[in-house]
Design a protein around this motif. Structure first.
Motif, PDB file in Angstrom:
ATOM      1  N   GLN A 171       0.859  -1.182   0.000  1.00 58.09           N
ATOM      2  CA  GLN A 171       0.000   0.000   0.000  1.00 58.09           C
ATOM      3  C   GLN A 171       0.892   1.227   0.000  1.00 58.09           C
ATOM      4  O   GLN A 171       1.890   1.294   0.735  1.00 58.09           O
ATOM      5  CB  GLN A 171      -0.929   0.012   1.212  1.00 58.09           C
ATOM      6  CG  GLN A 171      -2.076  -0.968   1.101  1.00 58.09           C
ATOM      7  CD  GLN A 171      -3.207  -0.648   2.068  1.00 58.09           C
ATOM      8  OE1 GLN A 171      -2.953  -0.118   3.157  1.00 58.09           O
ATOM      9  NE2 GLN A 171      -4.422  -0.976   1.695  1.00 58.09           N
ATOM     10  N   MET A 172       0.538   2.207  -0.796  1.00 59.55           N
ATOM     11  CA  MET A 172       1.393   3.378  -0.947  1.00 59.55           C
ATOM     12  C   MET A 172       0.595   4.576  -1.424  1.00 59.55           C
ATOM     13  O   MET A 172      -0.521   4.434  -1.940  1.00 59.55           O
ATOM     14  CB  MET A 172       2.512   3.070  -1.962  1.00 59.55           C
ATOM     15  CG  MET A 172       1.975   2.652  -3.321  1.00 59.55           C
ATOM     16  SD  MET A 172       3.275   2.020  -4.427  1.00 59.55           S
ATOM     17  CE  MET A 172       4.321   3.462  -4.573  1.00 59.55           C
ATOM     18  N   LYS A 173       1.164   5.748  -1.205  1.00 59.05           N
ATOM     19  CA  LYS A 173       0.572   6.975  -1.724  1.00 59.05           C
ATOM     20  C   LYS A 173       1.222   7.307  -3.060  1.00 59.05           C
ATOM     21  O   LYS A 173       2.442   7.203  -3.213  1.00 59.05           O
ATOM     22  CB  LYS A 173       0.768   8.125  -0.742  1.00 59.05           C
ATOM     23  CG  LYS A 173      -0.113   8.047   0.497  1.00 59.05           C
ATOM     24  CD  LYS A 173       0.075   9.270   1.370  1.00 59.05           C
ATOM     25  CE  LYS A 173      -0.831   9.210   2.593  1.00 59.05           C
ATOM     26  NZ  LYS A 173      -0.660  10.411   3.454  1.00 59.05           N
ATOM     27  N   VAL A 174       0.395   7.705  -4.005  1.00 57.10           N
ATOM     28  CA  VAL A 174       0.881   8.116  -5.317  1.00 57.10           C
ATOM     29  C   VAL A 174       0.162   9.398  -5.720  1.00 57.10           C
ATOM     30  O   VAL A 174      -0.919   9.701  -5.208  1.00 57.10           O
ATOM     31  CB  VAL A 174       0.631   7.026  -6.382  1.00 57.10           C
ATOM     32  CG1 VAL A 174       1.515   5.816  -6.149  1.00 57.10           C
ATOM     33  CG2 VAL A 174      -0.844   6.621  -6.416  1.00 57.10           C
ATOM     34  N   MET A 175       0.771  10.129  -6.624  1.00 55.63           N
ATOM     35  CA  MET A 175       0.138  11.359  -7.114  1.00 55.63           C
ATOM     36  C   MET A 175      -0.246  11.182  -8.581  1.00 55.63           C
ATOM     37  O   MET A 175       0.514  10.595  -9.373  1.00 55.63           O
ATOM     38  CB  MET A 175       1.075  12.548  -6.973  1.00 55.63           C
ATOM     39  CG  MET A 175       0.391  13.878  -7.294  1.00 55.63           C
ATOM     40  SD  MET A 175       1.488  15.302  -7.041  1.00 55.63           S
ATOM     41  CE  MET A 175       2.593  15.093  -8.422  1.00 55.63           C
ATOM     42  N   ILE A 176      -1.419  11.693  -8.952  1.00 53.54           N
ATOM     43  CA  ILE A 176      -1.897  11.633 -10.341  1.00 53.54           C
ATOM     44  C   ILE A 176      -1.192  12.731 -11.136  1.00 53.54           C
ATOM     45  O   ILE A 176      -1.246  13.906 -10.768  1.00 53.54           O
ATOM     46  CB  ILE A 176      -3.420  11.808 -10.401  1.00 53.54           C
ATOM     47  CG1 ILE A 176      -4.120  10.680  -9.633  1.00 53.54           C
ATOM     48  CG2 ILE A 176      -3.896  11.849 -11.849  1.00 53.54           C
ATOM     49  CD1 ILE A 176      -5.602  10.905  -9.439  1.00 53.54           C
ATOM     50  N   ILE A 177      -0.534  12.335 -12.216  1.00 51.91           N
ATOM     51  CA  ILE A 177       0.136  13.326 -13.055  1.00 51.91           C
ATOM     52  C   ILE A 177      -0.495  13.440 -14.449  1.00 51.91           C
ATOM     53  O   ILE A 177      -0.199  14.384 -15.179  1.00 51.91           O
ATOM     54  CB  ILE A 177       1.651  13.018 -13.181  1.00 51.91           C
ATOM     55  CG1 ILE A 177       1.888  11.626 -13.784  1.00 51.91           C
ATOM     56  CG2 ILE A 177       2.334  13.154 -11.825  1.00 51.91           C
ATOM     57  CD1 ILE A 177       3.340  11.329 -14.105  1.00 51.91           C
ATOM     58  N   ASP A 178      -1.379  12.492 -14.815  1.00 54.32           N
ATOM     59  CA  ASP A 178      -2.052  12.600 -16.114  1.00 54.32           C
ATOM     60  C   ASP A 178      -3.319  11.742 -16.108  1.00 54.32           C
ATOM     61  O   ASP A 178      -3.328  10.634 -15.557  1.00 54.32           O
ATOM     62  CB  ASP A 178      -1.141  12.142 -17.255  1.00 54.32           C
ATOM     63  CG  ASP A 178      -1.771  12.401 -18.616  1.00 54.32           C
ATOM     64  OD1 ASP A 178      -2.111  13.559 -18.905  1.00 54.32           O
ATOM     65  OD2 ASP A 178      -1.939  11.437 -19.391  1.00 54.32           O
ATOM     66  N   LEU A 179      -4.370  12.274 -16.728  1.00 58.98           N
ATOM     67  CA  LEU A 179      -5.645  11.561 -16.899  1.00 58.98           C
ATOM     68  C   LEU A 179      -5.975  11.548 -18.388  1.00 58.98           C
ATOM     69  O   LEU A 179      -6.233  12.603 -18.972  1.00 58.98           O
ATOM     70  CB  LEU A 179      -6.766  12.245 -16.118  1.00 58.98           C
ATOM     71  CG  LEU A 179      -6.619  12.278 -14.587  1.00 58.98           C
ATOM     72  CD1 LEU A 179      -7.652  13.217 -13.973  1.00 58.98           C
ATOM     73  CD2 LEU A 179      -6.774  10.878 -14.007  1.00 58.98           C
ATOM     74  N   GLY A 186      -8.318   5.721 -21.567  1.00 60.18           N
ATOM     75  CA  GLY A 186      -8.622   5.079 -20.287  1.00 60.18           C
ATOM     76  C   GLY A 186      -7.396   4.848 -19.434  1.00 60.18           C
ATOM     77  O   GLY A 186      -7.271   3.802 -18.799  1.00 60.18           O
ATOM     78  N   ARG A 187      -6.469   5.801 -19.421  1.00 62.36           N
ATOM     79  CA  ARG A 187      -5.220   5.623 -18.688  1.00 62.36           C
ATOM     80  C   ARG A 187      -5.041   6.689 -17.611  1.00 62.36           C
ATOM     81  O   ARG A 187      -5.329   7.870 -17.829  1.00 62.36           O
ATOM     82  CB  ARG A 187      -4.027   5.674 -19.652  1.00 62.36           C
ATOM     83  CG  ARG A 187      -3.980   4.508 -20.622  1.00 62.36           C
ATOM     84  CD  ARG A 187      -2.773   4.605 -21.531  1.00 62.36           C
ATOM     85  NE  ARG A 187      -2.732   3.484 -22.461  1.00 62.36           N
ATOM     86  CZ  ARG A 187      -1.813   3.346 -23.408  1.00 62.36           C
ATOM     87  NH1 ARG A 187      -0.862   4.261 -23.556  1.00 62.36           N
ATOM     88  NH2 ARG A 187      -1.833   2.305 -24.217  1.00 62.36           N
ATOM     89  N   ILE A 188      -4.538   6.238 -16.482  1.00 63.03           N
ATOM     90  CA  ILE A 188      -4.187   7.127 -15.377  1.00 63.03           C
ATOM     91  C   ILE A 188      -2.691   6.958 -15.118  1.00 63.03           C
ATOM     92  O   ILE A 188      -2.226   5.839 -14.869  1.00 63.03           O
ATOM     93  CB  ILE A 188      -4.978   6.794 -14.108  1.00 63.03           C
ATOM     94  CG1 ILE A 188      -6.488   6.918 -14.378  1.00 63.03           C
ATOM     95  CG2 ILE A 188      -4.561   7.699 -12.952  1.00 63.03           C
ATOM     96  CD1 ILE A 188      -7.340   6.483 -13.210  1.00 63.03           C
ATOM     97  N   SER A 189      -1.969   8.046 -15.202  1.00 67.26           N
ATOM     98  CA  SER A 189      -0.519   7.998 -14.958  1.00 67.26           C
ATOM     99  C   SER A 189      -0.232   8.515 -13.551  1.00 67.26           C
ATOM    100  O   SER A 189      -0.784   9.537 -13.126  1.00 67.26           O
ATOM    101  CB  SER A 189       0.227   8.848 -15.994  1.00 67.26           C
ATOM    102  OG  SER A 189       0.016   8.332 -17.292  1.00 67.26           O
ATOM    103  N   LEU A 190       0.645   7.793 -12.848  1.00 66.83           N
ATOM    104  CA  LEU A 190       0.934   8.095 -11.445  1.00 66.83           C
ATOM    105  C   LEU A 190       2.419   8.393 -11.256  1.00 66.83           C
ATOM    106  O   LEU A 190       3.252   8.079 -12.116  1.00 66.83           O
ATOM    107  CB  LEU A 190       0.531   6.900 -10.569  1.00 66.83           C
ATOM    108  CG  LEU A 190      -0.903   6.386 -10.737  1.00 66.83           C
ATOM    109  CD1 LEU A 190      -1.093   5.078  -9.971  1.00 66.83           C
ATOM    110  CD2 LEU A 190      -1.911   7.440 -10.287  1.00 66.83           C
TER     111      LEU A 190
END
Length: 361
Positions: A295-303, A308-312
């Protein structure tokens, strides 16, 4: 006994009298006052006045002979394959239905052409006496009979509807009726659609998806090749994207690790933490930093809603370059603070990129 000419004439007169009396009795029985008198002037067949009278009678009908011919031509049907015509169902048989479309011979619709969907029998779709549209499949056979279809009409309209849904980028819900090694099968507007395994986003095994209703987006709609490809992942990502924004910190779980990065589950949808976004320091393989189920924290850098892609990223959350390698907990503790700095940086970049106003003297 010898019959003299005078006897023959007398017998003939008696027969005429009997016939006349019989005609009067018949007229009395019918209740009609028949005028048996012969008109003084009876026109012959070649009498011009007789033909004129016939023309006058025809004129009194209310339409000309040309109009009458035109009216008849309306009933001179010329049925062609591909036409859609109205017909009346008048008989349901074991192998198909007999349809009256106004042709010289009743048309026939095979049972397999009754619907684009699976039906138990003709009576599920047709009712004797109903009028509806039918598609003409072929020329008349040797018996002068045409073959009809309802399925072809539904098939054409289904593709039209699917193309419109794709144009609107609509999200649809469809039931999985089967799975195979490559993915899952669904029906959309009666058409068979395919969901590739890479576009199924669920923790269930594929085999357990049968009878489940899934939200889906269109990937490919090709009527000529009879290809209808859909994505479950895109639908979930779009739904999730509506509640996400670039620069937001989310809690996720590592679901898979590849040489190029890790797939992180962030509330039911997967985002990609690319190897280049794990740390400012060079990493040979994600396995040296991450483990499945971490389990970890990530930040969204692209939607990217279209794909249908989420870049973290965790690199953007590092207080110091390399912290993800030496002290990942420090990165997670400072995540919100570093995300706020990231958002401020994006805001400043946007302001710097705004075009300068032009002042006209």
């Amino acid at each position: 006994m010898t019959v003299t000419p005078s006897d023959t004439s007398t017998e003939a007169l008696n027969q005429d009298a009997i016939s006349a009396e019989a005609e009067l009795d018949f007229a009395a029985a019918m209740g009609d006052d028949l005028d048996l008198a012969i008109p003084e002037e009876v026109p012959t067949a070649d009498d011009p006045s007789s033909r004129a009278a016939s023309r006058n009678d025809a004129d009194g009908v209310g339409f000309t002979l040309d109009e009458f011919a035109s009216l008849l031509s309306k009933y001179d049907y010329n049925f062609k394959p591909g036409d859609v015509v109205n017909g009346t169902v008048f008989a349901l048989e074991s192998k198909g239905a007999m349809i009256d479309i106004g042709a010289k011979t009743a048309a026939f619709m095979p049972v397999q052409e009754v619907s684009i969907n699976r039906v138990e029998g003709l009576s599920d779709v047709l009712v004797p006496g109903e009028v509806r549209e039918f598609f003409i499949m072929s020329e008349e056979n040797e018996d002068g009979q045409l073959s009809l279809s309802i399925r072809r009409i539904e098939y054409q309209r289904a593709w039209e509807r699917v193309r419109q849904l794709q144009k609107e980028d609509a999200t649809i819900y469809s039931e999985v009726f089967a799975t195979n090694r490559g993915g899952a099968l669904v029906r959309v507007e009666g058409l068979r659609g395919f969901i590739p395994g890479s576009h199924i986003s669920t923790r269930k095994a594929k085999e357990e998806l049968v009878a489940d209703f899934l939200p889906l987006k269109f990937l490919e709609v090709d009527e000529e090749r009879n290809r209808l490809v859909l994505s479950h992942r895109r639908a979930l990502v779009e739904r999730k994207m509506n509640r996400l924004e670039v620069g937001e910190v989310v809690l996720g779980t590592v679901r898979g690790i590849k040489p190029y990065g890790a797939f992180i589950d962030i509330g039911g949808v997967s985002g990609l933490l690319h190897i280049s976004e794990i740390s400012h320091e060079h990493i040979e393989t994600p396995h040296t930093v991450l483990n499945v189920n971490d389990q970890m924290k990530v930040m969204i850098i692209d939607l990217d809603a279209e794909r249908g892609r989420i870049s973290l990223s965790t690199k953007a959350l590092e207080p110091e370059p390399g912290d993800m390698l030496t002290d990942p907990q420090k990165v997670f503790d400072k995540a919100e603070e570093m995300a706020a700095r990231y958002k401020q940086m994006l805001l400043e970049q946007a302001e710097d990129n705004e075009p300068m106003g032009v002042t006209l003297d």
